[in-house]
Design a protein around this motif. Structure first.
Motif, mmCIF file in Angstrom:
data_model
loop_
_atom_site.group_PDB
_atom_site.id
_atom_site.type_symbol
_atom_site.label_atom_id
_atom_site.label_comp_id
_atom_site.label_asym_id
_atom_site.label_seq_id
_atom_site.Cartn_x
_atom_site.Cartn_y
_atom_site.Cartn_z
ATOM 1 N N VAL A 1 -18.952 -29.098 80.220
ATOM 2 C CA VAL A 1 -20.235 -28.525 79.813
ATOM 3 C C VAL A 1 -20.032 -27.248 79.003
ATOM 4 O O VAL A 1 -20.674 -27.044 77.977
ATOM 5 N N LEU A 2 -19.149 -26.381 79.462
ATOM 6 C CA LEU A 2 -18.835 -25.138 78.761
ATOM 7 C C LEU A 2 -17.325 -25.085 78.577
ATOM 8 O O LEU A 2 -16.570 -25.196 79.545
ATOM 9 N N ASP A 3 -16.898 -24.888 77.337
ATOM 10 C CA ASP A 3 -15.495 -25.074 76.987
ATOM 11 C C ASP A 3 -14.925 -23.813 76.337
ATOM 12 O O ASP A 3 -14.851 -23.697 75.112
ATOM 13 N N GLY A 4 -14.562 -22.836 77.161
ATOM 14 C CA GLY A 4 -13.960 -21.616 76.646
ATOM 15 C C GLY A 4 -14.954 -20.670 76.000
ATOM 16 O O GLY A 4 -14.673 -20.092 74.948
ATOM 17 N N VAL A 5 -16.116 -20.478 76.639
ATOM 18 C CA VAL A 5 -17.184 -19.654 76.073
ATOM 19 C C VAL A 5 -16.895 -18.171 76.268
ATOM 20 O O VAL A 5 -16.490 -17.740 77.353
ATOM 21 N N ASP A 6 -17.103 -17.396 75.200
ATOM 22 C CA ASP A 6 -17.052 -15.937 75.255
ATOM 23 C C ASP A 6 -18.424 -15.398 74.843
ATOM 24 O O ASP A 6 -19.028 -15.880 73.880
ATOM 25 N N LEU A 7 -18.912 -14.383 75.567
ATOM 26 C CA LEU A 7 -20.225 -13.821 75.254
ATOM 27 C C LEU A 7 -20.314 -12.397 75.784
ATOM 28 O O LEU A 7 -19.868 -12.104 76.894
ATOM 29 N N GLU A 8 -20.916 -11.530 74.967
ATOM 30 C CA GLU A 8 -21.187 -10.159 75.381
ATOM 31 C C GLU A 8 -22.629 -9.822 75.008
ATOM 32 O O GLU A 8 -23.059 -10.073 73.886
ATOM 33 N N ILE A 9 -23.381 -9.287 75.974
ATOM 34 C CA ILE A 9 -24.758 -8.849 75.740
ATOM 35 C C ILE A 9 -24.872 -7.409 76.212
ATOM 36 O O ILE A 9 -24.462 -7.083 77.335
ATOM 37 N N ARG A 10 -25.428 -6.555 75.364
ATOM 38 C CA ARG A 10 -25.569 -5.146 75.702
ATOM 39 C C ARG A 10 -26.979 -4.841 76.208
ATOM 40 O O ARG A 10 -27.919 -5.591 75.968
ATOM 41 N N ARG A 11 -27.108 -3.737 76.932
ATOM 42 C CA ARG A 11 -28.409 -3.285 77.400
ATOM 43 C C ARG A 11 -29.352 -3.121 76.213
ATOM 44 O O ARG A 11 -28.967 -2.600 75.165
ATOM 45 N N GLY A 12 -30.584 -3.574 76.390
ATOM 46 C CA GLY A 12 -31.577 -3.461 75.341
ATOM 47 C C GLY A 12 -31.538 -4.565 74.309
ATOM 48 O O GLY A 12 -32.381 -4.605 73.412
ATOM 49 N N GLU A 13 -30.589 -5.483 74.421
ATOM 50 C CA GLU A 13 -30.446 -6.556 73.440
ATOM 51 C C GLU A 13 -31.184 -7.805 73.911
ATOM 52 O O GLU A 13 -31.018 -8.250 75.054
ATOM 53 N N PHE A 14 -31.998 -8.384 73.036
ATOM 54 C CA PHE A 14 -32.777 -9.584 73.349
ATOM 55 C C PHE A 14 -32.082 -10.766 72.687
ATOM 56 O O PHE A 14 -32.148 -10.950 71.471
ATOM 57 N N VAL A 15 -31.425 -11.583 73.510
ATOM 58 C CA VAL A 15 -30.673 -12.731 73.023
ATOM 59 C C VAL A 15 -31.416 -14.005 73.406
ATOM 60 O O VAL A 15 -31.862 -14.151 74.549
#
Length: 265
Positions: free
Chosen positions: A45-59
């Protein structure tokens, strides 16, 4: 960029000056995912996912059904565990679902404070949260007397009262009529701008993504096929040529033709 110019490839599109990157600059990281793998049996389902979300960021996370959007959300809530990789999230996080999930035997104020200490401070925070979602006159009402939009606003107030560093939204407007959906989108946008949590919204609605997002991700075949900033001023006009080009590019990435009338995938 002229109105006729096509968007550069979404996966490699760089943000323009003084927009999305500047909004994130200096903000602490709220979500950090590295090398995330998740499979159910033989299905990756997920194959080596990288993700960064910062405070205040609407993703906003888009993707065809069955591509792992809900699994990623459940990993962030702690309801699923990764097979490998690292998922770091703040302890103060909360989720608003498609259904408001109110307790029928509790009044509105009791639903907002459920699970919280029974203190004057909690009650005061809940009262302020209800005022923020325009329900300050509904504290004594029962859930059965509320409209769908009002019930979802109670769910938002319940999330706000916990003062989350990470707000997870799982298609929270999908069951609402078109006008109420637009009103709720505006409300959520205003609340996020005021409280500045990190936000991950899962939706199938491309117009919703363009209207709300600082950044759009498209998940496909276990990886992010698109990770691009939305460099548009707010409030956003869905008929603006820039908005329409983002919309067309996202729909094309999702395999929907430019002439498709539907706003969802």
């Amino acid at each position: 960029m002229s109105p006729e110019a096509p968007l550069p490839p979404l996966a490699t599109r760089a943000p323009t000056a003084a927009t999305a990157n500047d909004r994130r600059a200096g903000q602490p990281v709220a979500v950090s995912i590295t090398g995330l793998h998740k499979a159910f049996g033989d299905k990756i389902v997920l194959d080596g996912v990288d993700l960064e979300i910062r405070r205040g960021e609407f993703v906003v996370l888009l993707g065809p059904s069955g591509t792992g959007k809900t699994t990623l959300l459940r990993l962030l809530t702690g309801l699923e565990k990764p097979d490998s990789g690292q998922v770091l999230v703040p302890s103060r996080r909360t989720t608003v679902y498609q259904e408001p999930r109110l307790i029928p035997s509790k009044r509105v104020l009791g639903n907002v404070t459920v699970g919280q200490p029974r203190t004057t401070e909690t009650r005061d925070r809940a009262t302020r949260a209800l005022a923020e979602v325009n329900l300050d006159g509904k504290t004594r009402q029962w859930p059965a007397t509320l409209s769908g939009g009002e019930a979802q606003r109670v769910a938002l107030a319940r999330a706000l009262v916990r003062e989350p560093e990470l707000l997870l939204l799982d298609e929270p407007f999908a069951a609402l009529d078109a006008l109420t959906r637009l009103q709720m989108q505006d409300l959520v946008g205003d609340l996020v701008a005021r409280h500045r949590p990190a936000v991950l919204l899962v939706t199938h609605d491309v117009d919703e993504a363009v209207r709300l997002a600082d950044r759009v991700l498209i998940l496909n075949e276990g990886r992010f096929a698109v990770d691009t900033d939305i460099d548009l001023a707010r409030p956003r006009d869905r008929t603006d040529p820039e908005s329409l080009r983002y919309r067309a590019a996202f729909l094309a990435e999702l395999g929907v033709g430019r002439t498709t009338a539907s706003t969802t995938t």
